[in-house]
Design a protein around this motif. Sequence first.
Motif, mmCIF file in Angstrom:
data_model
loop_
_atom_site.group_PDB
_atom_site.id
_atom_site.type_symbol
_atom_site.label_atom_id
_atom_site.label_comp_id
_atom_site.label_asym_id
_atom_site.label_seq_id
_atom_site.Cartn_x
_atom_site.Cartn_y
_atom_site.Cartn_z
ATOM 1 N N UNK A 23 0.833 -1.212 0.000
ATOM 2 C CA UNK A 23 0.000 0.000 0.000
ATOM 3 C C UNK A 23 0.859 1.249 0.000
ATOM 4 N N UNK A 24 1.882 1.238 0.834
ATOM 5 C CA UNK A 24 2.759 2.406 0.940
ATOM 6 C C UNK A 24 3.462 2.684 -0.396
ATOM 7 N N UNK A 25 3.911 1.643 -1.082
ATOM 8 C CA UNK A 25 4.611 1.861 -2.348
ATOM 9 C C UNK A 25 3.668 2.406 -3.427
ATOM 10 N N UNK A 26 2.426 1.962 -3.424
ATOM 11 C CA UNK A 26 1.458 2.448 -4.399
ATOM 12 C C UNK A 26 1.048 3.892 -4.112
ATOM 13 N N UNK A 27 0.917 4.224 -2.836
ATOM 14 C CA UNK A 27 0.408 5.552 -2.463
ATOM 15 C C UNK A 27 1.497 6.595 -2.255
ATOM 16 N N UNK A 28 2.753 6.199 -2.215
ATOM 17 C CA UNK A 28 3.846 7.126 -1.909
ATOM 18 C C UNK A 28 3.888 8.312 -2.874
ATOM 19 N N UNK A 29 3.595 8.062 -4.134
ATOM 20 C CA UNK A 29 3.678 9.141 -5.125
ATOM 21 C C UNK A 29 2.646 10.247 -4.906
ATOM 22 N N UNK A 30 1.655 9.999 -4.064
ATOM 23 C CA UNK A 30 0.678 11.047 -3.748
ATOM 24 C C UNK A 30 1.287 12.159 -2.908
ATOM 25 N N UNK A 31 2.395 11.849 -2.228
ATOM 26 C CA UNK A 31 3.063 12.855 -1.412
ATOM 27 C C UNK A 31 2.325 13.194 -0.126
ATOM 28 N N UNK A 32 1.513 12.282 0.359
ATOM 29 C CA UNK A 32 0.757 12.516 1.584
ATOM 30 C C UNK A 32 1.427 11.795 2.752
ATOM 31 N N UNK A 33 0.988 12.102 3.960
ATOM 32 C CA UNK A 33 1.540 11.473 5.160
ATOM 33 C C UNK A 33 0.852 10.130 5.373
ATOM 34 N N UNK A 34 1.565 9.046 5.099
ATOM 35 C CA UNK A 34 1.018 7.700 5.247
ATOM 36 C C UNK A 34 1.385 7.163 6.618
ATOM 37 N N UNK A 35 0.368 6.837 7.407
ATOM 38 C CA UNK A 35 0.570 6.325 8.765
ATOM 39 C C UNK A 35 0.119 4.875 8.775
ATOM 40 N N UNK A 36 0.983 3.976 9.266
ATOM 41 C CA UNK A 36 0.678 2.550 9.256
ATOM 42 C C UNK A 36 0.298 2.064 10.653
ATOM 43 N N UNK A 37 -0.710 1.199 10.702
ATOM 44 C CA UNK A 37 -1.128 0.544 11.940
ATOM 45 C C UNK A 37 -1.296 -0.938 11.636
ATOM 46 N N UNK A 38 -0.873 -1.795 12.578
ATOM 47 C CA UNK A 38 -0.913 -3.238 12.334
ATOM 48 C C UNK A 38 -2.075 -3.951 13.024
ATOM 49 N N UNK A 39 -2.984 -3.180 13.629
ATOM 50 C CA UNK A 39 -4.154 -3.777 14.282
ATOM 51 C C UNK A 39 -5.247 -2.726 14.410
ATOM 52 N N UNK A 40 -6.450 -3.208 14.692
ATOM 53 C CA UNK A 40 -7.553 -2.284 14.934
ATOM 54 C C UNK A 40 -7.286 -1.400 16.141
ATOM 55 N N UNK A 41 -6.736 -1.995 17.189
ATOM 56 C CA UNK A 41 -6.429 -1.212 18.401
ATOM 57 C C UNK A 41 -5.405 -0.121 18.125
ATOM 58 N N UNK A 42 -4.386 -0.458 17.354
ATOM 59 C CA UNK A 42 -3.371 0.541 17.014
ATOM 60 C C UNK A 42 -3.981 1.651 16.162
ATOM 61 N N UNK A 43 -4.879 1.290 15.266
ATOM 62 C CA UNK A 43 -5.564 2.292 14.439
ATOM 63 C C UNK A 43 -6.365 3.250 15.308
ATOM 64 N N UNK A 44 -7.060 2.718 16.298
ATOM 65 C CA UNK A 44 -7.837 3.576 17.200
ATOM 66 C C UNK A 44 -6.932 4.512 17.982
ATOM 67 N N UNK A 45 -5.759 4.022 18.398
ATOM 68 C CA UNK A 45 -4.797 4.900 19.084
ATOM 69 C C UNK A 45 -4.331 6.024 18.157
ATOM 70 N N UNK A 46 -4.090 5.693 16.890
ATOM 71 C CA UNK A 46 -3.686 6.713 15.920
ATOM 72 C C UNK A 46 -4.758 7.791 15.787
ATOM 73 N N UNK A 47 -6.012 7.358 15.786
ATOM 74 C CA UNK A 47 -7.125 8.303 15.647
ATOM 75 C C UNK A 47 -7.293 9.203 16.871
ATOM 76 N N UNK A 48 -6.782 8.782 18.007
ATOM 77 C CA UNK A 48 -6.803 9.642 19.190
ATOM 78 C C UNK A 48 -5.775 10.764 19.071
ATOM 79 N N UNK A 49 -4.715 10.510 18.312
ATOM 80 C CA UNK A 49 -3.620 11.470 18.197
ATOM 81 C C UNK A 49 -3.772 12.431 17.027
ATOM 82 N N UNK A 50 -4.384 11.983 15.921
ATOM 83 C CA UNK A 50 -4.463 12.797 14.705
ATOM 84 C C UNK A 50 -5.791 12.591 13.994
ATOM 85 N N UNK A 51 -6.057 13.494 13.066
ATOM 86 C CA UNK A 51 -7.201 13.351 12.170
ATOM 87 C C UNK A 51 -6.697 12.798 10.844
ATOM 88 N N UNK A 52 -7.562 12.075 10.131
ATOM 89 C CA UNK A 52 -7.180 11.437 8.881
ATOM 90 C C UNK A 52 -8.178 11.782 7.790
#
Length: 86
Positions: A23-52
Amino acid sequence: MIQLEPQVNILLVDDRAQNLVALESVLAELGQNLVKATSGREALRCLLEDDYALILLDVQMPEMDGFETATLIRQRERSAHTPIVF
């Protein structure tokens, strides 16, 4: 590439590292901030810190699957309208 507009955050959620790399290699050319999470719980933690601007969410994950994660994301006012692609 010249960045005229500010970067947006895109959350990539998958329990398989190779899928996140793909996913990162396909989307890298967009020049956006790609944030990776390896679980649903980690994704929820990311959403507490930033907006997407977008969440790319794997459906089949252990512990908390993508549908359960999406339900919890939708319950939060800040992320209730964030687009989710399964």
